[in-house]
Each structure stands twice: as structure tokens, then as C-alpha cells.
Design a protein around this motif. Structure first.
Motif, PDB file in Angstrom:
ATOM      1  N   GLN A   1       0.800  -1.271   0.006  1.00  0.00           N
ATOM      2  CA  GLN A   1       0.185   0.056  -0.111  1.00  0.00           C
ATOM      3  C   GLN A   1       0.797   1.313   0.054  1.00  0.00           C
ATOM      4  O   GLN A   1       1.910   1.404   0.786  1.00  0.00           O
TER       5      GLN A   1
ATOM      6  N   ARG B   1      -4.419   8.758   2.936  1.00  0.00           N
ATOM      7  CA  ARG B   1      -5.170   8.249   1.910  1.00  0.00           C
ATOM      8  C   ARG B   1      -4.566   7.028   1.237  1.00  0.00           C
ATOM      9  O   ARG B   1      -3.405   7.187   0.559  1.00  0.00           O
ATOM     10  N   ASN B   2      -5.169   5.801   1.290  1.00  0.00           N
ATOM     11  CA  ASN B   2      -4.674   4.652   0.642  1.00  0.00           C
ATOM     12  C   ASN B   2      -4.981   5.041  -0.717  1.00  0.00           C
ATOM     13  O   ASN B   2      -6.077   4.855  -1.362  1.00  0.00           O
TER      14      ASN B   2
ATOM     15  N   ASN C   1      -4.452   2.862  -3.359  1.00  0.00           N
ATOM     16  CA  ASN C   1      -5.248   1.697  -3.758  1.00  0.00           C
ATOM     17  C   ASN C   1      -6.700   1.863  -3.821  1.00  0.00           C
ATOM     18  O   ASN C   1      -7.369   1.306  -4.762  1.00  0.00           O
ATOM     19  N   ARG C   2      -7.375   2.723  -3.119  1.00  0.00           N
ATOM     20  CA  ARG C   2      -8.703   2.936  -2.761  1.00  0.00           C
ATOM     21  C   ARG C   2      -9.522   3.936  -3.266  1.00  0.00           C
ATOM     22  O   ARG C   2     -10.546   4.259  -3.194  1.00  0.00           O
TER      23      ARG C   2
ATOM     24  N   THR D   1     -11.090   6.318  -6.091  1.00  0.00           N
ATOM     25  CA  THR D   1     -11.820   6.353  -7.554  1.00  0.00           C
ATOM     26  C   THR D   1     -10.870   7.368  -8.547  1.00  0.00           C
ATOM     27  O   THR D   1     -10.114   7.923  -8.198  1.00  0.00           O
TER      28      THR D   1
END
Lengths: 321, 228
Positions: free
Chosen positions: B58, B64-65, B67-68, B70
Motif C-alpha cells: 500500500q 489516503r490509501n 489503492n482505494r 476512485t
């Protein structure tokens, strides 16, 4: 930890976009101007694309106009779609008037007018210039007739009325130019159907032409798109110049199609007027109107925008964010 | 501010660019990323900007990750980062002003606000008089400074640089590094990838070293190490 979070939040708020109405409008105008400059920078390929779009829009528009005029022509003749009943020699004036009263009260009859044998003779003498010959015959050879106007001018309804009238004992024969009306009707249906198919096919062609032109534009501006992605441009921002280009291609193509239609109209209006006057028709040809032009411009712009949207957004969304 | 947690990146070609990378940069910190070319420096920076996504692990930036996120959040994430490249990545069909203004336009800033910020950024890098020129008419050092102005015009929280002095002479390189330090002094988190070990060593900052995609060194330089 919480102090750091607060700081992070304030850092983030500094970089939030500040959309002001004026900024957004001027940004759009700038993209519009940029699209125009890009067309000007490649005039030949832009002109060719616009010309092809114009032809693709012109053909269905032209066919639509022809179909409309055929409908007008049909309507014009259907107005005069009268059924003439020639009465038998045994039918006297009294019976004929009674019959016309009967028919007038029928639901499928709009009006009836009676022409007696002597009236027919007088009209013939006045109208044909052959009055002398008829006088020499001594006896009046012309039958009395009823002119019936059907209330419903649909070919099927007229046919049904004719069949009923033919069965009347007082009627010798019936004259109606139904076949001609039916033929015109069928021709109009063919042209209409052809127009619809052509509009569908050529509309798809416009989507394809614009999409292809936009695809080339995207490939040429790949480096710029990379930079815009990197500085945080959204998919919408990246697509915006291409949507404007597509819209303008469609709009210019439609404008050219309108000009071509008007030129075509100017070129054929003389011969067509001549043709119509030879037929003695009161029919006025329906020309290309301002409303038609505006619809064509709207359809062209919408097709251009859609082609660009399909082409650019599918590519943008197919690649990583 | 930037945290890598067991991050690996394998490209579709099967090439392992990064293996099991973990480190953390604090808010307002300045650090250097070194290693030979091909060691994975550019890939690491591209993971921070989310131009690439990790195969494993990650990357967490500003809490803020990545990978997640939008698609839209990725765009917003990039707006808090400024990036400087060795090849500048300028748009040669636009003038200097337009190039520097791009990050502000993308975010929808008003025209007057954009003009003010662009002038301030160009002033900072000493190119105020050249805003109407095309990048092609500028020297390499000037082009690099246009690139820096574009990277900082929107006051990012994070500034990344990929071999920013690769094509510049030592004197210009020192100027550019000086500029980065000035941004760091006003609280910007700065990460500079460079193989110019002499220049890096002279700056008394943390050094993260990669070798064949692995993190082999992550050390603070003591403040009393003199400039070279």
C-alpha cells in the motif's frame, strides 16, 4: 497524530478547486477557441472531414424533403379525390335529387353535388368549344351525374365507399382515380422508408467519421494528455477539447449541408416551377425552411458531439486514471 | 505524509521494478532518492502520483490509501502534488505562461487568480519576463525552471522531482537544489530522485537508496556534515 491530521486537512483545503462561474465560462471559451485554431492549423484534413459529414447529412435531409413534398402532392390530389357517379338513363331528376339527399346524410360522405343532363350539356358546350357538334346530334348524349366527396380520404375508406356506390341501382358507372392516389401513397411510403434507413446509416457514418477524427487527435495529443493527467485533470477535463472539436465538426458539416441544400434548391426551383405549371397544379413545392436548417444544425452538432464523446471517453476510461 | 508499506511493483513485462519497499516521509520533510538508473526511482515516484499502482502493498499519501481511490479522487490526489521531470514535460505548442498555468486551469481557478499565481511562480524561478515565450526558445536550465514553476504554482503539499538536474551543469544544479530547499522551508514535503551523489551528500538530508528495486539504505545525514 491528530495535530498532523489537522494540518493535512488544511494542506488539502489549499489545493481544492475553486470553481467560479466566470472562470468556468472563460475556460470553456478558451477550449472552443483552441479547437477552432486546431482546425485552422490543419485546413485540408478538417475541410475533408467537414465535407464528408455534410454529404452524409445532406442525403437524408434531401430525401426527407422529397418525401414531404410527395405527401403534400398526395394531399393536394386527395382534396380533389372526388367520386363521380354516372346515373342510368332511367333515373329522372326527382330520383337523382332524392339519391343525392340520401348520400349526403351518409357518414362517409362529405358533400354531394348533382349535375343534371341539361347542366352537363351546357357545361360541355361552354367548356369544350364543341357545342356546335352536340347541337347537331339533336339528342343530349350526356348522362346526369353525382359528384361525391368522401369524408375520409384514406385509400381503403374511399375504396369501400366506391364499392357501396357501385351497387346502387341508379348508378350506371363510377369514376374514381383511386389507383393514382394509391400509387402516390406507395411511392411516398418507399421514399419515407428509404429516408429513414439512409438517415440511420448515414447518422452512424457521421458518428464514425467524427470518432475517427477524434481518435487521431487523441493520438497526436498523447503527450499533452499525460501532462494533464499528471497535474490532476479529470476525465471530463481531458475529454473537453475533443468534445468541442466533435461538436464543431458536426456543426460545420451541418452548415455546409444547409448551404448545399439551398444551392440545390436554387438550381432546381426554375425547372420544378415549370413542370408544375405544365400540370396546372395549384400545388406549391415545400422548400427548405429556417426550421429545417436549425434542426439540421442541431442534429449535426449532436451527432458530432456524440461521436467525440464515444471516441474520447471510451479511450480515456479504458486507460488507467 | 508519504508512507510505503511493503510495496512491490511488477510490470506486465514481468520486470520487477520494486520489491517490498517500506519507508515513511513526514510532513514538511525533504529527502533524496538515489540509486543507479533502472533501480526503480522513477517507478517509486510514479506510485506516489498514482500514475502506476502497486502490484502488492500500500502507498498512503496524506492519510489516503491510493489503492482505494476512485478515478475522480485520483485526479484530486494529483492536485496536491507537484512533479518536476528531467525532460521537463513541457508543452511546446504553448507559451511559458500557459504551461505554468495548466495545474490551475485543470482545477478551475478563476482567470485573475491564475494570473496572480503564475506570475508569483515565475518570479520565484526568475523567469517573470519570459512568460510569452515558447519553451523551445529557452535554454535547458530555463526550461527546467519553467517545469519547476509549473510544479509549485498550485502550492502543492508534496513536491517530487525525477532527476531534475540530469542535464544541467553543476552550478545550475546547485541553484535548482537551492530552490527545492526554499519550498521545503515553507512546509512542502520534497522528494528528489537523483543519481548525483556528490550533490545529494552535500545537502544534509535523508537519503533513501534503491538497488535493483530493493531499498538498501534509508538514513538521516547528520546536520553537521558540511557542504561539499
Amino acid at each position: 497524530m491528530s495535530a498532523r491530521d489537522r494540518k493535512t486537512a488544511s494542506e488539502r483545503s489549499r489545493t481544492l478547486p475553486q470553481h467560479s462561474g466566470g472562470g468556468l465560462l472563460s475556460a470553456h471559451l478558451e477550449v472552443l477557441g483552441d479547437s477552432l485554431r486546431r482546425f485552422a492549423a490543419a485546413p485540408l484534413s478538417s475541410a475533408m472531414t467537414i465535407f464528408v459529414i455534410a454529404i452524409a447529412l445532406l442525403l437524408p435531409a434531401l430525401l426527407g424533403l422529397v418525401a414531404d413534398n410527395l405527401a403534400g402532392l398526395g394531399g393536394n390530389f386527395q382534396d380533389s379525390a372526388r367520386i363521380t357517379l354516372f346515373l342510368t338513363g332511367q333515373t329522372d331528376d326527382g330520383e337523382a335529387v332524392a339519391l343525392s339527399e340520401d348520400l349526403r346524410s351518409a357518414a362517409d360522405v362529405a358533400s354531394v353535388s348533382y349535375t343534371s343532363r341539361s347542366q352537363a350539356l351546357a357545361e360541355f358546350q361552354a367548356g369544350s368549344g364543341l357545342g356546335g357538334i352536340v347541337t347537331e346530334l339533336g339528342d343530349n348524349p350526356l348522362p346526369a351525374s353525382l359528384s361525391v366527396t368522401p369524408s375520409n380520404r384514406e385509400p381503403d375508406a374511399v375504396q369501400a365507399l366506391v364499392t357501396r356506390l357501385q351497387a346502387l341501382p341508379q348508378v350506371e358507372s363510377v369514376l374514381v382515380d383511386l389507383l393514382w392516389i394509391q400509387r402516390l401513397d406507395a411511392m411516398q411510403a418507399v421514399v419515407n422508408q428509404l429516408g429513414r434507413i439512409l438517415a440511420l446509416v448515414l447518422g452512424l457514418a457521421v458518428l464514425f467519421i467524427v470518432g475517427n477524427s477524434i481518435r487521431t487527435g487523441i493520438e497526436q495529443r498523447q503527450r499533452e494528455i499525460e501532462v494533464v493527467r499528471l497535474v490532476g485533470g479529470t476525465a471530463g477535463y481531458i475529454a473537453r477539447p475533443f468534445l468541442y472539436s466533435g461538436l464543431l465538426l458536426g456543426l460545420f458539416g451541418a452548415t455546409l449541408a444547409c448551404l448545399l441544400l439551398m444551392a440545390l434548391q436554387l438550381a432546381v426551383s426554375g425547372p420544378i416551377d415549370n413542370l408544375l405549371s405544365l400540370y396546372g397544379a395549384e400545388f406549391r413545392i415545400r422548400f427548405f425552411t429556417a426550421v429545417d436548417a436549425l434542426s439540421l444544425l442541431a442534429i449535426g452538432s449532436l451527432l458530432g458531439w456524440s461521436g467525440a464523446a464515444i471516441s474520447s471517453l471510451t479511450r480515456i476510461y479504458a486507460s488507467p486514471p | 505524509m508519504i508512507r510505503f508499506d511493503q510495496v512491490s511493483k511488477r510490470y506486465a513485462s514481468g520486470n520487477d521494478a520494486l520489491s517490498q519497499i517500506s519507508f515513511e516521509l513526514q510532513q514538511g520533510e525533504m529527502a533524496f532518492l538515489t540509486g543507479r538508473s533502472g533501480a526503480g526511482k522513477s517507478t517509486l515516484l510514479r506510485l506516489i502520483t498514482r500514475m502506476e499502482s502497486p502490484s502488492q502493498g500500500q502507498v498512503i499519501v496524506a492519510g489516503r490509501n491510493l489503492n482505494r481511490l476512485t478515478r475522480r479522487q485520483v485526479a484530486w490526489h494529483r492536485r496536491q502534488i507537484g512533479v518536476v521531470f528531467q525532460d521537463h514535460q513541457l508543452l511546446f505548442d504553448r507559451d511559458v505562461f500557459e504551461n505554468v498555468a495548466l495545474p490551475l486551469k485543470v482545477s478551475g481557478y478563476s482567470k485573475s487568480h491564475t494570473e496572480r499565481r503564475v506570475r508569483a511562480a515565475l518570479d520565484k524561478v526568475g523567469l517573470l519576463g519570459k512568460e510569452k515565450m515558447r519553451p523551445g526558445a529557452l535554454s535547458g536550465g530555463e526550461q527546467q525552471r519553467v517545469g519547476i514553476a509549473r510544479a509549485v504554482v498550485h502550492r502543492p503539499a508534496i513536491l517530487l522531482a525525477d532527476e531534475p538536474t540530469g542535464n544541467l551543469d553543476p552550478l545550475l544544479s546547485r541553484d535548482i537544489f537551492g530552490l527545492f530547499e526554499e519550498f521545503n522551508q515553507v512546509g512542502v514535503c520534497v522528494l528528489i530522485a537523483s543519481h548525483d551523489l556528490g550533490l545529494v551528500a552535500s545537502r544534509r538530508r535523508r537519503i533513501i537508496t534503491l538497488e535493483q528495486g530493493r531499498l538498501i539504505e534509508n538514513r538521516e545525514q547528520r546536520a553537521d556534515v558540511g557542504p561539499g
